[in-house]
Design a protein around this motif. Structure first.
Motif, mmCIF file in Angstrom:
data_model
loop_
_atom_site.group_PDB
_atom_site.id
_atom_site.type_symbol
_atom_site.label_atom_id
_atom_site.label_comp_id
_atom_site.label_asym_id
_atom_site.label_seq_id
_atom_site.Cartn_x
_atom_site.Cartn_y
_atom_site.Cartn_z
ATOM 1 N N LEU A 1 -7.035 4.672 -7.065
ATOM 2 C CA LEU A 1 -8.164 4.693 -6.140
ATOM 3 C C LEU A 1 -8.793 3.307 -6.008
ATOM 4 O O LEU A 1 -9.196 2.895 -4.917
ATOM 5 N N GLY A 2 -8.861 2.587 -7.125
ATOM 6 C CA GLY A 2 -9.398 1.225 -7.093
ATOM 7 C C GLY A 2 -8.523 0.284 -6.298
ATOM 8 O O GLY A 2 -9.008 -0.500 -5.472
ATOM 9 N N VAL A 3 -7.203 0.369 -6.542
ATOM 10 C CA VAL A 3 -6.247 -0.480 -5.827
ATOM 11 C C VAL A 3 -6.270 -0.164 -4.332
ATOM 12 O O VAL A 3 -6.253 -1.063 -3.486
ATOM 13 N N ARG A 4 -6.319 1.129 -4.004
ATOM 14 C CA ARG A 4 -6.326 1.535 -2.596
ATOM 15 C C ARG A 4 -7.559 1.009 -1.866
ATOM 16 O O ARG A 4 -7.469 0.542 -0.721
ATOM 17 N N LYS A 5 -8.697 1.046 -2.547
ATOM 18 C CA LYS A 5 -9.933 0.553 -1.942
ATOM 19 C C LYS A 5 -9.871 -0.947 -1.681
ATOM 20 O O LYS A 5 -10.257 -1.425 -0.602
ATOM 21 N N TYR B 1 0.839 -1.206 0.000
ATOM 22 C CA TYR B 1 0.000 0.000 0.000
ATOM 23 C C TYR B 1 0.875 1.258 0.000
ATOM 24 O O TYR B 1 0.627 2.197 -0.768
ATOM 25 N N ASP B 2 1.907 1.267 0.829
ATOM 26 C CA ASP B 2 2.823 2.416 0.885
ATOM 27 C C ASP B 2 3.583 2.588 -0.432
ATOM 28 O O ASP B 2 3.820 3.713 -0.886
ATOM 29 N N HIS B 3 3.942 1.460 -1.049
ATOM 30 C CA HIS B 3 4.639 1.500 -2.336
ATOM 31 C C HIS B 3 3.744 2.114 -3.417
ATOM 32 O O HIS B 3 4.189 2.961 -4.201
ATOM 33 N N GLU B 4 2.488 1.676 -3.457
ATOM 34 C CA GLU B 4 1.541 2.208 -4.439
ATOM 35 C C GLU B 4 1.322 3.709 -4.229
ATOM 36 O O GLU B 4 1.242 4.477 -5.195
ATOM 37 N N ARG B 5 1.243 4.123 -2.990
ATOM 38 C CA ARG B 5 1.034 5.542 -2.699
ATOM 39 C C ARG B 5 2.245 6.372 -3.121
ATOM 40 O O ARG B 5 2.096 7.473 -3.660
ATOM 41 N N GLU B 6 3.443 5.821 -2.911
ATOM 42 C CA GLU B 6 4.663 6.522 -3.322
ATOM 43 C C GLU B 6 4.764 6.605 -4.838
ATOM 44 O O GLU B 6 5.157 7.636 -5.393
ATOM 45 N N GLU B 7 4.387 5.518 -5.516
ATOM 46 C CA GLU B 7 4.443 5.476 -6.971
ATOM 47 C C GLU B 7 3.446 6.452 -7.606
ATOM 48 O O GLU B 7 3.684 6.967 -8.700
ATOM 49 N N ASN B 8 2.361 6.718 -6.917
ATOM 50 C CA ASN B 8 1.310 7.584 -7.467
ATOM 51 C C ASN B 8 1.264 8.945 -6.775
ATOM 52 O O ASN B 8 0.214 9.586 -6.714
ATOM 53 N N LYS B 9 2.399 9.367 -6.260
ATOM 54 C CA LYS B 9 2.460 10.650 -5.564
ATOM 55 C C LYS B 9 2.100 11.804 -6.502
ATOM 56 O O LYS B 9 1.424 12.759 -6.123
ATOM 57 N N GLU B 10 2.550 11.697 -7.741
ATOM 58 C CA GLU B 10 2.262 12.745 -8.721
ATOM 59 C C GLU B 10 0.756 12.878 -8.943
ATOM 60 O O GLU B 10 0.208 13.977 -9.054
ATOM 61 N N GLU C 1 -4.212 10.430 -19.491
ATOM 62 C CA GLU C 1 -3.470 9.350 -18.845
ATOM 63 C C GLU C 1 -3.423 9.528 -17.333
ATOM 64 O O GLU C 1 -3.455 8.551 -16.569
ATOM 65 N N LEU C 2 -3.352 10.769 -16.897
ATOM 66 C CA LEU C 2 -3.299 11.055 -15.462
ATOM 67 C C LEU C 2 -4.593 10.644 -14.773
ATOM 68 O O LEU C 2 -4.584 10.136 -13.644
ATOM 69 N N GLU C 3 -5.702 10.829 -15.460
ATOM 70 C CA GLU C 3 -6.997 10.441 -14.903
ATOM 71 C C GLU C 3 -7.112 8.920 -14.788
ATOM 72 O O GLU C 3 -7.645 8.389 -13.796
ATOM 73 N N LYS C 4 -6.579 8.203 -15.797
ATOM 74 C CA LYS C 4 -6.575 6.736 -15.752
ATOM 75 C C LYS C 4 -5.749 6.223 -14.571
ATOM 76 O O LYS C 4 -6.151 5.307 -13.858
ATOM 77 N N LYS C 5 -4.576 6.842 -14.385
ATOM 78 C CA LYS C 5 -3.717 6.454 -13.263
ATOM 79 C C LYS C 5 -4.411 6.701 -11.931
ATOM 80 O O LYS C 5 -4.317 5.896 -10.995
ATOM 81 N N THR D 1 -1.750 11.899 -6.801
ATOM 82 C CA THR D 1 -2.453 12.387 -5.612
ATOM 83 C C THR D 1 -2.192 13.870 -5.356
ATOM 84 O O THR D 1 -3.032 14.547 -4.760
ATOM 85 N N ASN D 2 -1.037 14.363 -5.790
ATOM 86 C CA ASN D 2 -0.706 15.776 -5.578
ATOM 87 C C ASN D 2 -1.338 16.697 -6.620
ATOM 88 O O ASN D 2 -1.341 17.920 -6.462
ATOM 89 N N THR D 3 -1.854 16.102 -7.684
ATOM 90 C CA THR D 3 -2.488 16.896 -8.743
ATOM 91 C C THR D 3 -3.956 17.138 -8.408
ATOM 92 O O THR D 3 -4.669 16.195 -8.064
#
Length: 485
Positions: free
Chosen positions: A462-466, A432-441, A453-457, A443-445
């Motif tokens: 959000l799906g993976v986190r849930k 979970y922490d790895h996924e959050r770090e990988e998607n920092k860009e 592409e950013l919306e797809k990511k 979540t910060n947007t």
């Protein structure tokens, strides 16, 4: 059950996530080494004295470490012990809040959220926080917060904090070695860990544990006034930089009354939810909950039901229900991992485990309706993964031969299953922490700027986190079943 290396890894991961690496280093050292004093902690962690002091203060503030005093050759020394269960409870705050919202209301839930966030607060700080949240300082808000606080304490969801540095006396076996004891009494006392003894020594007397002092009672000798709560703002986490770690917390002229969430009561509620299959059982357990003196208890309090001959008292065999739930959980793991035939074999062996009975391969094949060769393959798999125990017996017949017999040692298997759960939970939190770090860009947007592409990511994350959050919640339910219930 003893805490395994995977269990320690999981606890350290939680502390790292919430408080950072230096605090986690101190916590890990205490979990692995047991009670240590300040000097030993500084040497073991290779951190600076100030880092260790600050880390201890954070851990004590959030109920993850309990200081205590123990007599040594050089006099009384303050030592620190990690409270393992309280560390794991940090991932259950959402469940605790849901319990309060269901049994009381959302206003009580908001008040409790402050205690869970800050660890320990005075009653006045809780009132100040309620004023800040409502953006009003009216007497109406203050009175409502006071009433909600009383409701939380009355329901035992909030309690007074334990003694800061209780004196831990010698174990009973060492204090009175000449006094004869029965064998069961000896076994009961030997099984008590030093952590349990420290927590018991620190726990306030029942007479004051849930006692709320009013302004008119501030001169009561049991507790001094809490008005000297340093006037600290609740919007900022409590800091202890000016305190000496070696001094007893709250040893000022006036003792500060600190409050915290009563984790035992929440675990008791969650345990009841685990086997509330009928409305009548739910009502009975709720009515007798206050009679339960510990979380892991064999029977509920006595409940009287009006029958033809008057009130008939009876109790719920809580331990038996938990054992059945544990059996179902392990059997489900075997079914998913090894298949239906393995499930039948394992269930057969589990049902006979209390009798200590061994089964020969031929008998297992016959009773479980599984081909002998297939049964032997399955048994080897289960044995290799520590789910069954195997012994070889030599038969003294005309032709020397060996026979393999099988059984399930439930205590060993259950501990092995719990260890696997700790490992899975650790990996899940890490992923979970790895996924959050990988998607920092992502979540910060800002949401309105996530296009293409950013919306797809963002949607994928959000799906993976849930899914991960739900998986961790279900895994934690299983952890509580084996460790806390």
């Amino acid at each position: 059950m003893t805490v395994t290396n995977n269990g320690i890894q999981y606890a350290v991961q939680i502390i790292t996530k919430h408080f950072g690496k230096p605090v986690a280093k101190v916590c890990e050292t205490l979990l692995k080494s047991g009670p240590l004093n300040l000097g030993d902690l500084i040497r073991s962690t290779a951190l600076t004295p100030q880092q260790v002091k600050n880390s201890l203060l954070i851990l004590v503030q959030h109920n993850c470490v309990q200081p205590f005093t123990q007599e040594s050759k050089t006099g009384l020394k303050v030592q620190y012990i990690a409270v393992y269960d309280n560390i794991l409870h940090r991932l259950r705050f959402a469940k605790f809040l849901a319990v309060v919202a269901q049994e009381l209301d959302d206003d009580c839930k908001q008040l409790l959220a402050g205690l869970l966030e800050h660890g320990r607060l005075t009653q006045q700080q809780l009132m100040d926080r309620a004023n800040q949240k409502s953006k009003s300082n009216s007497s109406q808000v203050q009175n409502a917060a006071q009433d909600n606080f009383v409701r939380l304490v009355t329901a035992r969801f909030v309690e007074r904090c334990p003694a800061p540095e209780p004196l831990l006396e010698e174990a009973p076996e060492q204090e009175r070695p000449k006094k004869p004891r029965t064998k069961p009494a000896k076994m009961a006392q030997v099984s008590e860990t030093i952590e349990q003894r420290v927590l018991a020594a620190a726990r306030p007397m029942e007479a004051i544990r849930f006692l709320i002092m009013t302004d008119a009672e501030t001169d009561d000798p049991l507790q001094k006034s809490e008005n000297n709560s340093s006037g600290m703002s609740v919007g900022v986490k409590r800091k202890f930089d000016d305190l000496d770690i070696g001094e007893e917390h709250g040893s000022n002229d006036k003792e500060v009354i600190l409050w915290r969430a009563n984790f035992e009561q929440f675990i008791c509620c969650l345990r009841h939810k685990a086997y509330e299959a009928a409305v009548e059982l739910r009502a009975m357990l709720k009515a007798t909950r206050t009679a339960e003196t510990k979380v892991k208890t064999d029977y509920s309090g006595a409940y009287e039901d009006e029958g033809e001959d008057g009130d008939v008292p009876y109790s719920v065999a809580l331990k038996k229900i938990i054992e059945l739930l544990q059996n179902d959980e392990v059997e489900l793991i075997v079914l998913k991992r090894y298949g239906k035939d393995a499930y039948s074999i394992f269930r057969l062996l589990t049902m006979q485990s209390n009798a200590g009975r061994f089964f020969e391969t031929d008998m297992i094949s016959k009773e479980a309706f599984v081909d002998k060769n297939e049964a032997l393959k399955i048994l080897y798999k289960l044995w290799k993964d520590d789910y069954v125990h195997m012994e070889k017996l030599s038969l003294t017949t005309a032709k020397q031969s060996q026979v393999m017999v099988w059984k399930v040692h439930k205590s060993i298997v259950w501990e092995h299953v719990l260890d696997e759960m700790y490992h899975a939970a650790y990996n899940l939190v890490k992923r979970y922490d790895h996924e959050r770090e990988e998607n920092k860009e992502v979540t910060n947007t800002p949401k309105e700027k996530r296009v293409g592409e950013l919306e797809k990511k963002a949607n994928r994350f959000l799906g993976v986190r849930k899914i991960m959050a739900l998986s961790l919640m279900k895994l934690d339910d299983a952890l509580m079943l084996f460790h806390d219930f």
